[in-house]
Scaffold this motif. Structure first.
Motif, PDB file in Angstrom:
ATOM      1  N   THR A 290       0.833  -1.194   0.000  1.00  8.23           N
ATOM      2  CA  THR A 290       0.000   0.000   0.000  1.00  8.23           C
ATOM      3  C   THR A 290       0.873   1.252   0.000  1.00  8.23           C
ATOM      4  O   THR A 290       2.099   1.177   0.191  1.00  8.23           O
ATOM      5  CB  THR A 290      -0.931   0.008   1.218  1.00  8.23           C
ATOM      6  OG1 THR A 290      -0.136  -0.054   2.410  1.00  8.23           O
ATOM      7  CG2 THR A 290      -1.859  -1.201   1.188  1.00  8.23           C
ATOM      8  N   GLU A 291       0.232   2.381  -0.196  1.00  2.00           N
ATOM      9  CA  GLU A 291       0.978   3.633  -0.260  1.00  2.00           C
ATOM     10  C   GLU A 291       1.674   3.955   1.048  1.00  2.00           C
ATOM     11  O   GLU A 291       2.811   4.437   1.054  1.00  2.00           O
ATOM     12  CB  GLU A 291       0.025   4.767  -0.644  1.00  2.00           C
ATOM     13  CG  GLU A 291       0.712   6.095  -0.904  1.00  2.00           C
ATOM     14  CD  GLU A 291      -0.269   7.160  -1.349  1.00  2.00           C
ATOM     15  OE1 GLU A 291       0.176   8.293  -1.592  1.00  2.00           O
ATOM     16  OE2 GLU A 291      -1.466   6.851  -1.443  1.00  2.00           O
ATOM     17  N   ASP A 292       1.008   3.665   2.180  1.00  2.00           N
ATOM     18  CA  ASP A 292       1.642   3.958   3.464  1.00  2.00           C
ATOM     19  C   ASP A 292       2.816   3.020   3.723  1.00  2.00           C
ATOM     20  O   ASP A 292       3.823   3.426   4.337  1.00  2.00           O
ATOM     21  CB  ASP A 292       0.617   3.872   4.597  1.00  2.00           C
ATOM     22  CG  ASP A 292      -0.103   2.546   4.594  1.00  2.00           C
ATOM     23  OD1 ASP A 292      -0.010   1.827   3.583  1.00  2.00           O
ATOM     24  OD2 ASP A 292      -0.764   2.225   5.605  1.00  2.00           O
ATOM     25  N   GLN A 293       2.733   1.756   3.241  1.00  2.00           N
ATOM     26  CA  GLN A 293       3.872   0.843   3.404  1.00  2.00           C
ATOM     27  C   GLN A 293       5.066   1.297   2.573  1.00  2.00           C
ATOM     28  O   GLN A 293       6.215   1.216   3.031  1.00  2.00           O
ATOM     29  CB  GLN A 293       3.459  -0.571   3.001  1.00  2.00           C
ATOM     30  CG  GLN A 293       2.505  -1.240   3.985  1.00  2.00           C
ATOM     31  CD  GLN A 293       2.069  -2.618   3.515  1.00  2.00           C
ATOM     32  OE1 GLN A 293       1.967  -2.867   2.306  1.00  2.00           O
ATOM     33  NE2 GLN A 293       1.804  -3.511   4.451  1.00  2.00           N
ATOM     34  N   LEU A 294       4.820   1.763   1.359  1.00  2.00           N
ATOM     35  CA  LEU A 294       5.915   2.277   0.543  1.00  2.00           C
ATOM     36  C   LEU A 294       6.560   3.492   1.192  1.00  2.00           C
ATOM     37  O   LEU A 294       7.793   3.650   1.157  1.00  2.00           O
ATOM     38  CB  LEU A 294       5.394   2.639  -0.852  1.00  2.00           C
ATOM     39  CG  LEU A 294       4.919   1.470  -1.733  1.00  2.00           C
ATOM     40  CD1 LEU A 294       4.319   1.993  -3.027  1.00  2.00           C
ATOM     41  CD2 LEU A 294       6.071   0.525  -2.023  1.00  2.00           C
ATOM     42  N   GLU A 295       5.744   4.347   1.801  1.00  2.00           N
ATOM     43  CA  GLU A 295       6.304   5.522   2.469  1.00  2.00           C
ATOM     44  C   GLU A 295       7.113   5.127   3.696  1.00  2.00           C
ATOM     45  O   GLU A 295       8.160   5.709   3.970  1.00  2.00           O
ATOM     46  CB  GLU A 295       5.168   6.471   2.858  1.00  2.00           C
ATOM     47  CG  GLU A 295       5.659   7.834   3.336  1.00  2.00           C
ATOM     48  CD  GLU A 295       4.533   8.835   3.444  1.00  2.00           C
ATOM     49  OE1 GLU A 295       4.769   9.909   4.028  1.00  2.00           O
ATOM     50  OE2 GLU A 295       3.437   8.561   2.949  1.00  2.00           O
TER      51      GLU A 295
ATOM     52  N   ASP B 289       8.737   2.256   4.031  1.00  2.00           N
ATOM     53  CA  ASP B 289      10.000   1.707   3.517  1.00  2.00           C
ATOM     54  C   ASP B 289      10.951   2.818   3.088  1.00  2.00           C
ATOM     55  O   ASP B 289      12.169   2.730   3.328  1.00  2.00           O
ATOM     56  CB  ASP B 289       9.718   0.771   2.337  1.00  2.00           C
ATOM     57  CG  ASP B 289       8.961  -0.479   2.759  1.00  2.00           C
ATOM     58  OD1 ASP B 289       8.919  -0.752   3.982  1.00  2.00           O
ATOM     59  OD2 ASP B 289       8.404  -1.165   1.887  1.00  2.00           O
ATOM     60  N   ALA B 290      10.420   3.858   2.449  1.00  2.00           N
ATOM     61  CA  ALA B 290      11.275   4.965   2.023  1.00  2.00           C
ATOM     62  C   ALA B 290      11.880   5.680   3.225  1.00  2.00           C
ATOM     63  O   ALA B 290      13.071   6.063   3.212  1.00  2.00           O
ATOM     64  CB  ALA B 290      10.464   5.943   1.175  1.00  2.00           C
ATOM     65  N   GLN B 291      11.101   5.844   4.298  1.00  2.00           N
ATOM     66  CA  GLN B 291      11.640   6.481   5.497  1.00  2.00           C
ATOM     67  C   GLN B 291      12.728   5.635   6.130  1.00  2.00           C
ATOM     68  O   GLN B 291      13.751   6.157   6.601  1.00  2.00           O
ATOM     69  CB  GLN B 291      10.510   6.735   6.495  1.00  2.00           C
ATOM     70  CG  GLN B 291       9.521   7.804   6.061  1.00  2.00           C
ATOM     71  CD  GLN B 291       8.429   8.033   7.085  1.00  2.00           C
ATOM     72  OE1 GLN B 291       8.369   7.353   8.107  1.00  2.00           O
ATOM     73  NE2 GLN B 291       7.543   8.987   6.811  1.00  2.00           N
ATOM     74  N   VAL B 292      12.532   4.302   6.137  1.00  2.00           N
ATOM     75  CA  VAL B 292      13.577   3.416   6.692  1.00  2.00           C
ATOM     76  C   VAL B 292      14.851   3.509   5.869  1.00  2.00           C
ATOM     77  O   VAL B 292      15.965   3.574   6.412  1.00  2.00           O
ATOM     78  CB  VAL B 292      13.053   1.969   6.751  1.00  2.00           C
ATOM     79  CG1 VAL B 292      14.170   1.007   7.119  1.00  2.00           C
ATOM     80  CG2 VAL B 292      11.917   1.859   7.757  1.00  2.00           C
ATOM     81  N   MET B 293      14.704   3.536   4.545  1.00  2.00           N
ATOM     82  CA  MET B 293      15.882   3.650   3.680  1.00  2.00           C
ATOM     83  C   MET B 293      16.635   4.957   3.934  1.00  2.00           C
ATOM     84  O   MET B 293      17.877   4.985   3.967  1.00  2.00           O
ATOM     85  CB  MET B 293      15.443   3.578   2.217  1.00  2.00           C
ATOM     86  CG  MET B 293      14.903   2.224   1.800  1.00  2.00           C
ATOM     87  SD  MET B 293      16.179   0.964   1.712  1.00  2.00           S
ATOM     88  CE  MET B 293      15.233  -0.409   1.048  1.00  2.00           C
TER      89      MET B 293
END
Length: 346
Positions: free
Chosen positions: A22-27, A29-33
Motif C-alpha cells: 500500500t501507499e503507506d507501506q511504501l512511504e 519503507d522509504a523512510q527506513v531507507m
C-alpha cells in the motif's frame, strides 16, 4: 540470446509476482531507507532488505537455465549493468562484460547468486503470504479502538461524499465543478501522510457541507417554483435568487413562478388557520371557508415612497429631486424626507 558458457538458448523464467504494498507501506519503507544513512553498513542493509525478491528471481532463472552464470542473469534482469564490447563470441552473439558495480568483490548480487539454488517459482517460499498478511491486518484492527477504526474510514468516506457531489449537474451552480476540484485537491493533500490530520478532514467536511446545502437549496427551489421548467429564463431567475438579492418574478403573478408562489402562500394560510386538519366538513364548506382568508397574510407594515422633481424654493429654480419615505405600523408612523433646493440665482 544464448548462455555464455554453454550456448544453450536463454529461457525466460516464471517468477513470483512482486509483493503488493500500500501507499503507506511504501512511504514507511522509504523512510527506513533514508534513516539508514549512506555508509557501507547502510548499503548492506538496503541490499538485504531487497534481496528476498532478487533471490527468488535468481533461483527461478537457475531452474530455467541450467549452466547459467551471473552474467547471463544480469543481461536479462538488469541490462544497464551489461556493457557491450566489440566482436562476437563463439555462439554468434555480441560480447560484453559486467559494469563496475557488479564487479566489486562480495557485492550483494554475487553473494546472492552464489547462495541461490535452482528452484522453480511454484516450489519456492511465497514472497507474499496472503494468510499471514490478513492475520496482521485483523490483529491491527483488533488492537484499535472504535474511534481509531472510524478514522481509518475517513479517506474513503470523504472520497465517496465528494464523488456523489461531483455527480450533481446544476446549471444554476456553474462553478460547482471548480469547487469540487478544489476540494479534491485538498483531499489529496490530506490523504497523503501516514498519520492523519483531523483538522484537514474537518475543513473538507465543512466545505462539502456548504456546497451540499447550496445544491439542496437549488433542488428545493427548482421543485417548488419550476417543476419541469428548464428554460434559460428560469435558470437565470434561480441564479439571481441564490445570490441573495431581490429578484423580480418573471410575468409577475400571472406567470408560472408567480402562480406557484401564490399557491405556497395560500397553503401557508390554510395551515395557519388549521384548515388542512379539518376532515369532517364537506367540500362546499371548505371552499366557503377558503374565501374568507386572503392569499397573502396581513402585512406587518406598509411602506410608501414618493418621488418628484420640482423647482424649489421658487418657480424659477432648477428642478431638483425630492423624496419622501413613509412607514406605517400598527403603533407608530415614521416619515423620512429628502429635499433639495436651488440656492443659486442668476
Amino acid at each position: 540470446m544464448a548462455l555464455i558458457q554453454t550456448g544453450d538458448p536463454l529461457y525466460l523464467p516464471i517468477t513470483q509476482d512482486p509483493v503488493p504494498k500500500t501507499e503507506d507501506q511504501l512511504e514507511e519503507d522509504a523512510q527506513v531507507m533514508m534513516q539508514l544513512g549512506t555508509d557501507k553498513y547502510a548499503s548492506e542493509m538496503r541490499a538485504r532488505m531487497m534481496s528476498a525478491s532478487l533471490l527468488s528471481d535468481m533461483e527461478s532463472f537457475k531452474a530455467a537455465n541450467p549452466g547459467a552464470v551471473l552474467e547471463d542473469f544480469i543481461r536479462w534482469y538488469s541490462p544497464r549493468d551489461w556493457i557491450d564490447d566489440e566482436g562476437v563470441d563463439e555462439w554468434g552473439q555480441g560480447k560484453g562484460h559486467l559494469s563496475p558495480r557488479m564487479m566489486i568483490t562480495d557485492n550483494p548480487w554475487s553473494t546472492t547468486w552464489a547462495s541461490a539454488q535452482p528452484v522453480p517459482a511454484h516450489r519456492q517460499k511465497r514472497l507474499f503470504d496472503d494468510t499471514r498478511e490478513a492475520e496482521k491486518a485483523l490483529h491491527y484492527l483488533c488492537s484499535k479502538r472504535i474511534g481509531q477504526v472510524a478514522q481509518l474510514l475517513l479517506p474513503t468516506l470523504t472520497h465517496a461524499a465528494l464523488y456523489t457531489l461531483s455527480l450533481q449537474k446544476q446549471e444554476a451552480l456553474p462553478s460547482l465543478p471548480d469547487v469540487a476540484q478544489s476540494i479534491l485537491n485538498k483531499l489529496q493533500y490530506a490523504t497523503k501522510p501516514i498519520h492523519q490530520k483531523l483538522q484537514l478532514y474537518e475543513e473538507i467536511t465543512r466545505d462539502i457541507e456548504s456546497v451540499e446545502a447550496l445544491v439542496a437549496q437549488v433542488n428545493s427551489l427548482q421543485h417548488k417554483l419550476g417543476g419541469n421548467n428548464d428554460s434559460k429564463e428560469f435558470t437565470s431567475f434561480l441564479i439571481q435568487l441564490m445570490r441573495g438579492k431581490e429578484v423580480s418574478v418573471p410575468d409577475g403573478s400571472r406567470g408560472d413562478i408567480g402562480a406557484r408562489i401564490t399557491t405556497m402562500f395560500r397553503d401557508a394560510q390554510k395551515a395557519a388557520h388549521m384548515m388542512t386538519s379539518v376532515s369532517n366538513i364537506n367540500k362546499d364548506t371548505i371552499n366557503a371557508e377558503d374565501s374568507r382568508y386572503k392569499v397573502f397574510p396581513e402585512p406587518s407594515c406598509k411602506e410608501f415612497i414618493l418621488r418628484a422633481i420640482i423647482p424649489r424654493p421658487s418657480p424659477s429654480s432648477t428642478p431638483q429631486p425630492q423624496r419622501l419615505y413613509v412607514c406605517l405600523k400598527r403603533d407608530h408612523i415614521r416619515l423620512a424626507g429628502f429635499f433639495s433646493e436651488d440656492t443659486t440665482f442668476l
